[in-house]
Design a protein around this motif. Sequence first.
Motif, mmCIF file in Angstrom:
data_model
loop_
_atom_site.group_PDB
_atom_site.id
_atom_site.type_symbol
_atom_site.label_atom_id
_atom_site.label_comp_id
_atom_site.label_asym_id
_atom_site.label_seq_id
_atom_site.Cartn_x
_atom_site.Cartn_y
_atom_site.Cartn_z
ATOM 1 N N ARG A 101 -3.094 10.015 -3.846
ATOM 2 C CA ARG A 101 -4.056 8.909 -3.792
ATOM 3 C C ARG A 101 -3.385 7.646 -3.257
ATOM 4 O O ARG A 101 -2.207 7.412 -3.502
ATOM 5 N N ARG A 102 -4.150 6.835 -2.523
ATOM 6 C CA ARG A 102 -3.621 5.566 -1.987
ATOM 7 C C ARG A 102 -3.818 4.468 -3.027
ATOM 8 O O ARG A 102 -4.884 4.348 -3.615
ATOM 9 N N TYR A 103 -2.771 3.661 -3.197
ATOM 10 C CA TYR A 103 -2.805 2.552 -4.146
ATOM 11 C C TYR A 103 -2.421 1.262 -3.435
ATOM 12 O O TYR A 103 -1.712 1.285 -2.432
ATOM 13 N N GLY A 107 11.872 1.728 -12.190
ATOM 14 C CA GLY A 107 11.091 2.889 -12.624
ATOM 15 C C GLY A 107 9.594 2.699 -12.512
ATOM 16 O O GLY A 107 8.829 3.608 -12.862
ATOM 17 N N ALA A 108 9.144 1.543 -12.012
ATOM 18 C CA ALA A 108 7.705 1.301 -11.854
ATOM 19 C C ALA A 108 7.113 2.340 -10.905
ATOM 20 O O ALA A 108 7.750 2.747 -9.929
ATOM 21 N N ASP A 109 5.892 2.760 -11.193
ATOM 22 C CA ASP A 109 5.259 3.811 -10.382
ATOM 23 C C ASP A 109 5.219 3.472 -8.902
ATOM 24 O O ASP A 109 5.499 4.319 -8.061
ATOM 25 N N TRP A 110 4.869 2.230 -8.566
ATOM 26 C CA TRP A 110 4.769 1.893 -7.140
ATOM 27 C C TRP A 110 6.116 2.040 -6.445
ATOM 28 O O TRP A 110 6.186 2.488 -5.308
ATOM 29 N N VAL A 111 7.204 1.684 -7.152
ATOM 30 C CA VAL A 111 8.549 1.803 -6.566
ATOM 31 C C VAL A 111 8.885 3.279 -6.361
ATOM 32 O O VAL A 111 9.365 3.670 -5.283
ATOM 33 N N ARG A 142 0.879 -1.177 0.000
ATOM 34 C CA ARG A 142 0.000 0.000 0.000
ATOM 35 C C ARG A 142 0.911 1.219 0.000
ATOM 36 O O ARG A 142 1.758 1.374 0.881
ATOM 37 N N HIS A 143 0.721 2.078 -0.998
ATOM 38 C CA HIS A 143 1.586 3.242 -1.165
ATOM 39 C C HIS A 143 0.754 4.443 -1.578
ATOM 40 O O HIS A 143 -0.396 4.307 -1.985
#
Length: 125
Positions: free
Chosen positions: A37-39, A61-65, A29-30
């Motif tokens: 916004r929470r993802y 480079g992934a968005d969550w990282v 959860r990030h």
Amino acid sequence: MVLPRWLARVNRVATNRVLGRLPVFATVRHVGRRSGRRYQTPIAVFRADRGYVAALTYGPGADWVRNVLAAGGCELRVRGEWVPLVRPMVVHDPERRAVPPVVRLFLAVPGAVDFLHLDLAQPER
């Protein structure tokens, strides 16, 4: 080589809900670094000395990282509980030493050589 970006979009829509329930997967959860916004994103994760190590199958480079790095931490749902994690650090490891030997073989297929190391926010009791 890492997995293609189009596959990430397919996974987001079609397979992420299932993956988060498999043993080697957990849900991170990030918070979006721009949107706030929470993802929640399922990731391949492994227990480490001070916390957890996530295999970056889509690369660093992934968005969550990028969100986790910008926030300085995240929460990880492990065995039904949310665990706070801090001090995220991307580690380039072509030998894949931070994961079990059998997993190294699977991660060699997409060429995953980057990992996100995360420390537990508080020591486990």
